[in-house]
Design a protein around this motif. Structure first.
Motif, PDB file in Angstrom:
ATOM      1  N   TRP A 328     -43.616 -24.566  -8.844  1.00 42.66           N
ATOM      2  CA  TRP A 328     -42.936 -24.944  -7.602  1.00 42.66           C
ATOM      3  C   TRP A 328     -42.392 -23.710  -6.890  1.00 42.66           C
ATOM      4  O   TRP A 328     -42.371 -23.645  -5.651  1.00 42.66           O
ATOM      5  N   PHE A 329     -41.953 -22.713  -7.629  1.00 44.29           N
ATOM      6  CA  PHE A 329     -41.444 -21.463  -7.060  1.00 44.29           C
ATOM      7  C   PHE A 329     -42.527 -20.767  -6.226  1.00 44.29           C
ATOM      8  O   PHE A 329     -42.300 -20.408  -5.071  1.00 44.29           O
ATOM      9  N   MET A 332     -43.302 -22.744  -3.089  1.00 40.37           N
ATOM     10  CA  MET A 332     -42.304 -22.563  -2.034  1.00 40.37           C
ATOM     11  C   MET A 332     -42.390 -21.173  -1.403  1.00 40.37           C
ATOM     12  O   MET A 332     -42.129 -21.013  -0.211  1.00 40.37           O
ATOM     13  N   THR A 384     -35.225 -23.174  -6.316  1.00 42.24           N
ATOM     14  CA  THR A 384     -36.389 -23.968  -6.727  1.00 42.24           C
ATOM     15  C   THR A 384     -35.968 -25.082  -7.659  1.00 42.24           C
ATOM     16  O   THR A 384     -36.387 -26.244  -7.510  1.00 42.24           O
ATOM     17  N   PHE A 437     -35.413 -24.979   1.818  1.00 38.06           N
ATOM     18  CA  PHE A 437     -35.483 -23.976   0.753  1.00 38.06           C
ATOM     19  C   PHE A 437     -34.791 -22.716   1.257  1.00 38.06           C
ATOM     20  O   PHE A 437     -35.338 -21.957   2.049  1.00 38.06           O
TER      21      PHE A 437
END
Length: 521
Positions: A328-329, A332, A384, A437
């Protein structure tokens, strides 16, 4: 022409088969009808007698219908109610995003809220008597042993060395295809890398899943990931026990997966015992499993089955959580290229490494002191986890009647669950930009500022707070810093919207296809 006796026998067998099938179908119908009837009665009771109880927002059938996007379904309910109930055939599950409630049942009144029989029955086929599934003395015993291990400098130094080695290996693998239009599945690579790491750090075994030369390890990993999904689905399937008894559907496949898992893990334990017996003078190994095996020599209750359960619990903690968070990091960062470049700038400033230097030379510079100075990277990882927590929901069962800080009554046998996935999206907790984010929200004058563990529950909280939190951040920072220093990442399909697969950990569905581009040509 068939004889009368054969004809009579055929008629008898046909009738008997028809009778047995009819009886079986009738029993199944009665079982299903009885289950629904008892549920309706229980649901009406829960709805009518609801004084000072959390509002009923749905049932287990709503969860089943929304299973593919379950955590978003729970988030939508959380926007309407900070605390609410979903009714199951045997009990109510209370869900909350209120930090005061969470602190109460995870810490203040910890003794009244256990994993409980319901959770244990669902999880035991995969996790057995491991630390995530048990309460009482078994939990205390494993927690005590693990707490000691995680506090030792030997394990900290050993794990850091392993993380560096695996990060360099992953970077070299990516370098082979950097710039290629075919790209790579980043989640798959991260899963393999973290699995190789946890097997080395946790169990003292050198796997080669990242290199693609370890077929047994790959088969084990596949079976474990599939089982994670299948066991979690039991929470919304009221007929899972019947399916297990008849060995059908997902339960039939789960049984096959568990056989693959058990064979692999028991071989690992046997190999570890033999390895330790042949090195009698050097029994104090660096890996965690060696310490548990030593403890088992003094405690006869710690048999191979118990060690198997400990291994699988450490595996989900050490492999899935880090790999999923990093997936996911990077997703993003691809969606927010400015953040990606800010991290790269910080890495260059902190490490002062010559452009074009070797990968091995770079990872050797990643000391604990250097990693601690990467405040923006740490903030980006925390951000995240805020939006994509490794464990999206987690809960307990109430041992006795109680009252939460918000005034809602809890009945004995209620499930009480915090929704960390939803909490990261609550404006009353994080402000109007909660769904954005923005790593800067974690920084004050350039220094990372942690939040209360009851507001940011990604690592659990209270007596069950994650022992491996610092290890997880260290591993993620080493991997992230190495990959971002040498490569720029972009999505293979710029319009891609990543989805999760509903399971115990927040696994990205269908992988993460990215194109890595070399930063130094």
């Amino acid at each position: 022409m068939a004889s009368p006796h054969i004809s009579e026998l055929f008629t008898y067998l046909t009738f008997s088969t028809f009778y047995l099938l009819s009886t079986a179908l009738a029993l199944v119908f009665l079982y299903v009808f009885g289950s629904f009837l008892s549920f309706i009665i229980f649901y009406l009771q829960e709805s009518i007698h609801s004084s000072h109880r959390p509002p009923v927002a749905g049932t287990v059938f709503h969860q089943l219908l929304n299973f593919s996007n379950l955590f978003d379904y729970l988030t939508n309910l959380s926007i309407k109610h900070k605390t609410f109930r979903l009714v199951k055939p045997s009990h109510s599950d209370i869900y909350t995003t209120d930090p005061a409630n969470i602190e109460y049942f995870l810490k203040t009144n910890f003794s009244n809220y256990n994993k409980g029989r319901v959770n244990y029955d669902i999880m035991k086929d995969l996790f057995g008597d491991g630390i995530f599934a048990v309460d009482g003395e078994k939990w205390k015993h494993q927690r005590k042993l693990a707490s000691y291990e995680f506090s030792t400098k030997v394990l900290r130094d050993f794990s850091t060395a392993v993380f560096r080695t695996k990060a360099a290996k992953l970077a070299k693998k990516i370098a082979e295809v950097a710039g290629s239009a075919t790209g790579v599945d980043m989640q798959d690579l991260l899963m393999k890398s973290t699995m190789d790491s946890i097997f080395k750090v946790g169990f003292g075994v050198e796997l080669e899943t990242l290199s693609g030369t370890d077929d047994l390890g790959a088969a084990f990993s596949k079976a474990f990931d599939e089982s994670n999904y299948m066991v979690f689905r039991r929470y919304v399937d009221i007929f899972w026990r019947a399916k297990r008894n008849f060995n059908i559907g997902l339960e039939g496949q789960l049984k096959k997966n568990l056989k693959v898992i058990d064979e692999f893990v028991f071989q690992l334990i046997q190999h570890k015992r033999e390895q330790m017996e042949s090195n009698v003078k050097d029994k104090m190994k660096e890996d965690i499993l060696s310490r548990f095996v030593l403890a088992s020599q003094k405690d006869t209750t710690m048999n191979d089955k118990y060690l198997r359960d400990i291994i699988l619990n450490f595996l989900i903690a050490g492999k899935d959580t880090s790999a999923n968070t990093l997936s996911w990091f990077f997703y993003m960062l691809c969606k927010n290229p400015l953040v990606q470049e800010k991290i790269v700038a910080e890495i260059k400033e902190v490490i002062e490494f010559e452009n074009g230097g070797s990968i091995d030379g770079f990872v050797n510079r990643l000391t604990e002191e250097v990693l601690d100075r990467m405040q923006y990277l740490h903030a980006a990882l925390a951000e995240t986890l805020r939006l994509f927590p490794a464990v999206p929901v987690d809960g307990k069962l109430a041992e006795e009647d109680d009252e939460l800080p918000d005034g809602f009554k809890v009945k004995k046998g209620d499930g009480v669950t915090y929704i960390s996935y939803a909490m990261g999206r609550m404006t009353y907790l994080w402000g109007e930009d909660a769904e954005d984010f923005r790593p800067e929200r974690w920084l004050k004058n350039g220094t990372f500022q942690p939040e209360s563990s009851f507001k940011f529950v990604s690592f659990n909280a209270g007596p069950r707070i994650c022992l491996g939190k610092d290890f997880a951040y260290r591993q993620m920072k080493i991997l992230a810093a190495t990959l971002l220093h040498f490569f720029k990442f972009k999505l293979k399909n710029e319009s891609m919207i990543a989805r999760y697969k509903t399971m115990f950990t927040l696994h990205m569905d269908k992988g993460l296809p990215v194109i890595p581009l070399p930063r130094f040509c």
